[in-house]
Design an enzyme around this catalytic site. Sequence first.
Site, PDB file in Angstrom:
ATOM      1  N   GLY A   1       3.125  -1.152   4.140  1.00  4.84           N
ATOM      2  CA  GLY A   1       3.183   0.261   3.779  1.00  4.84           C
ATOM      3  C   GLY A   1       4.598   0.653   3.388  1.00  4.84           C
ATOM      4  O   GLY A   1       5.052   0.394   2.276  1.00  4.84           O
ATOM      5  N   GLY A   2       5.321   1.247   4.335  1.00  2.00           N
ATOM      6  CA  GLY A   2       6.642   1.819   4.052  1.00  2.00           C
ATOM      7  C   GLY A   2       7.595   0.884   3.317  1.00  2.00           C
ATOM      8  O   GLY A   2       8.286   1.310   2.373  1.00  2.00           O
TER       9      GLY A   2
ATOM     10  N   GLY B   1       3.245   2.004  10.672  1.00  2.93           N
ATOM     11  CA  GLY B   1       4.257   3.050  10.546  1.00  2.93           C
ATOM     12  C   GLY B   1       5.039   3.331  11.814  1.00  2.93           C
ATOM     13  O   GLY B   1       5.796   4.300  11.874  1.00  2.93           O
TER      14      GLY B   1
ATOM     15  N   GLU C   1      -6.500   4.507   8.120  1.00  3.93           N
ATOM     16  CA  GLU C   1      -6.265   5.930   7.833  1.00  3.93           C
ATOM     17  C   GLU C   1      -7.491   6.566   7.199  1.00  3.93           C
ATOM     18  O   GLU C   1      -7.765   7.750   7.397  1.00  3.93           O
ATOM     19  CB  GLU C   1      -5.008   6.083   6.956  1.00  3.93           C
ATOM     20  CG  GLU C   1      -3.752   5.802   7.775  1.00  3.93           C
ATOM     21  CD  GLU C   1      -2.573   5.246   7.006  1.00  3.93           C
ATOM     22  OE1 GLU C   1      -2.553   5.334   5.761  1.00  3.93           O
ATOM     23  OE2 GLU C   1      -1.663   4.705   7.671  1.00  3.93           O
TER      24      GLU C   1
ATOM     25  N   SER D   1       3.997  -2.429  10.132  1.00  4.56           N
ATOM     26  CA  SER D   1       5.455  -2.515  10.331  1.00  4.56           C
ATOM     27  C   SER D   1       6.049  -3.848   9.897  1.00  4.56           C
ATOM     28  O   SER D   1       7.011  -4.340  10.504  1.00  4.56           O
ATOM     29  CB  SER D   1       5.813  -2.208  11.792  1.00  4.56           C
ATOM     30  OG  SER D   1       5.465  -0.865  12.105  1.00  4.56           O
TER      31      SER D   1
ATOM     32  N   ASN E   1       0.873  -1.174   0.000  1.00  3.18           N
ATOM     33  CA  ASN E   1       0.000   0.000   0.000  1.00  3.18           C
ATOM     34  C   ASN E   1       0.907   1.219   0.000  1.00  3.18           C
ATOM     35  O   ASN E   1       1.524   1.523   1.014  1.00  3.18           O
ATOM     36  CB  ASN E   1      -0.890  -0.038   1.254  1.00  3.18           C
ATOM     37  CG  ASN E   1      -1.700   1.221   1.441  1.00  3.18           C
ATOM     38  OD1 ASN E   1      -1.749   2.084   0.544  1.00  3.18           O
ATOM     39  ND2 ASN E   1      -2.333   1.350   2.590  1.00  3.18           N
ATOM     40  N   TRP E   2       0.977   1.879  -1.144  1.00  6.42           N
ATOM     41  CA  TRP E   2       1.909   3.010  -1.269  1.00  6.42           C
ATOM     42  C   TRP E   2       1.373   4.274  -0.602  1.00  6.42           C
ATOM     43  O   TRP E   2       2.062   5.278  -0.539  1.00  6.42           O
ATOM     44  CB  TRP E   2       2.221   3.266  -2.746  1.00  6.42           C
ATOM     45  CG  TRP E   2       3.278   2.365  -3.304  1.00  6.42           C
ATOM     46  CD1 TRP E   2       3.852   1.292  -2.683  1.00  6.42           C
ATOM     47  CD2 TRP E   2       3.914   2.469  -4.588  1.00  6.42           C
ATOM     48  NE1 TRP E   2       4.803   0.722  -3.494  1.00  6.42           N
ATOM     49  CE2 TRP E   2       4.860   1.412  -4.669  1.00  6.42           C
ATOM     50  CE3 TRP E   2       3.781   3.322  -5.683  1.00  6.42           C
ATOM     51  CZ2 TRP E   2       5.658   1.213  -5.803  1.00  6.42           C
ATOM     52  CZ3 TRP E   2       4.569   3.127  -6.809  1.00  6.42           C
ATOM     53  CH2 TRP E   2       5.498   2.078  -6.871  1.00  6.42           C
ATOM     54  N   LYS E   3       0.101   4.220  -0.161  1.00  8.26           N
ATOM     55  CA  LYS E   3      -0.514   5.400   0.490  1.00  8.26           C
ATOM     56  C   LYS E   3      -0.293   6.643  -0.390  1.00  8.26           C
ATOM     57  O   LYS E   3      -0.309   6.508  -1.606  1.00  8.26           O
ATOM     58  CB  LYS E   3       0.046   5.561   1.910  1.00  8.26           C
ATOM     59  CG  LYS E   3      -0.090   4.253   2.707  1.00  8.26           C
ATOM     60  CD  LYS E   3       0.197   4.390   4.169  1.00  8.26           C
ATOM     61  CE  LYS E   3       0.010   3.023   4.834  1.00  8.26           C
ATOM     62  NZ  LYS E   3       0.155   3.069   6.277  1.00  8.26           N
TER      63      LYS E   3
ATOM     64  N   HIS F   1      -9.262   1.050   5.181  1.00  6.91           N
ATOM     65  CA  HIS F   1      -7.970   1.219   5.852  1.00  6.91           C
ATOM     66  C   HIS F   1      -8.156   2.153   7.050  1.00  6.91           C
ATOM     67  O   HIS F   1      -8.941   3.094   6.997  1.00  6.91           O
ATOM     68  CB  HIS F   1      -6.941   1.796   4.875  1.00  6.91           C
ATOM     69  CG  HIS F   1      -5.548   1.745   5.421  1.00  6.91           C
ATOM     70  ND1 HIS F   1      -5.090   2.659   6.350  1.00  6.91           N
ATOM     71  CD2 HIS F   1      -4.535   0.869   5.206  1.00  6.91           C
ATOM     72  CE1 HIS F   1      -3.842   2.338   6.670  1.00  6.91           C
ATOM     73  NE2 HIS F   1      -3.483   1.260   5.989  1.00  6.91           N
TER      74      HIS F   1
ATOM     75  N   GLU G   1      -4.826  -5.008  10.611  1.00  3.59           N
ATOM     76  CA  GLU G   1      -3.760  -4.027  10.802  1.00  3.59           C
ATOM     77  C   GLU G   1      -3.991  -3.299  12.124  1.00  3.59           C
ATOM     78  O   GLU G   1      -4.803  -2.359  12.177  1.00  3.59           O
ATOM     79  CB  GLU G   1      -3.760  -3.002   9.667  1.00  3.59           C
ATOM     80  CG  GLU G   1      -3.535  -3.588   8.296  1.00  3.59           C
ATOM     81  CD  GLU G   1      -2.999  -2.553   7.320  1.00  3.59           C
ATOM     82  OE1 GLU G   1      -1.939  -2.798   6.745  1.00  3.59           O
ATOM     83  OE2 GLU G   1      -3.626  -1.494   7.156  1.00  3.59           O
TER      84      GLU G   1
HETATM   85  P1  13P Z   1       3.504   0.132   7.486  1.00  2.00           P
HETATM   86  O1  13P Z   1       3.952  -1.153   6.838  1.00  2.00           O
HETATM   87  O2  13P Z   1       4.249   1.333   6.985  1.00  2.00           O
HETATM   88  O3  13P Z   1       3.465   0.008   8.968  1.00  2.00           O
HETATM   89  O4  13P Z   1       1.989   0.382   7.008  1.00  2.00           O
HETATM   90  C1  13P Z   1       1.079  -0.651   7.127  1.00  2.00           C
HETATM   91  C2  13P Z   1      -0.161  -0.265   6.414  1.00  2.00           C
HETATM   92  O5  13P Z   1      -0.893   0.602   6.843  1.00  2.00           O
HETATM   93  C3  13P Z   1      -0.464  -0.957   5.142  1.00  2.00           C
HETATM   94  O6  13P Z   1      -1.757  -0.711   4.728  1.00  2.00           O
END
Ligand code: 13P
Length: 252
Positions: free
Chosen positions: A232-233, A172, A98, A211, A11-13, A96, A166
């Site tokens: 994510g990251g 993050g 967020e 993470s 997920n590149w957000k 998600h 999640e």
């Molecule tokens: P991180 O891997 O950066 O913690 O993010 C997880 C995430 O929200 C994937 O949707």
Amino acid sequence: MTAPKALVAGNWKMNGLKSAAAEITKLNDLIDDNGAMCDVLICPSFTLISTLCDLNADHVAIGAQDCHANASGAHTGDISAAMIKDLGCGHIIVGHSERRADHGESNDTVKAKAIAVQKSGLMAIICVGETIEERKAGEALNVVTNQVRASIPGDAVIENTIIAYEPVWAIGSGLTPTAADVEEVHKAVRDVLIERFGVGGSQINILYGGSVKASNAHELMSVPNVNGALVGGASLKADDFYGIISAYDQIG
Ligand code: 13P
């Protein structure tokens, strides 16, 4: 129906410009050269979907991070599942944390979006997860299973539904739950899926997210009822992401 392969999804957000296409090409080359024992998906921002789909990377599917619940209409700035499908995507993330936090999305909203995804013939990746306050209060299992019950449409099957657990506090932050905590939550999610969907529910993929990185992927992906990752990251760079994908070389 045989169970689906595990899925490692990125997920590149709100990250990535057109130059990030080079990471998809690199990732595809890494998989071409070294293989992958799981399916691989990247969900970039809407602005990049077309560019990344047009790369026709044969080992990397492209998906989206959200969609509107309606198929079309007067919703300025929104994007429908049909539009995303039209670009060549097969998956859409909904709910998600967020979006639940930043846009006030309720379980009802998430469910409506998941139904829209499914009606378009695409796969909904439905996200659930507790906050740190909820975990500290001993409410993690309740919160997550309630979200699963309330966010998942009634006709979920392996062809149209994936769940992603999640924990909000793990996103993050560099923090992850223990393997035992992940196992407990995934088992609880699995039980709800079986209760609602029978044998089909036993085969729906449940991803872990929060993470995940190359150094913890093997441990987390080996937990019972963990059928992949939502990253994510560590999905932004091909080398980092391939490190997670290759955890499946030892898991099979
Ligand atoms: P991180 O891997 O950066 O913690 O993010 C997880 C995430 O929200 C994937 O949707």
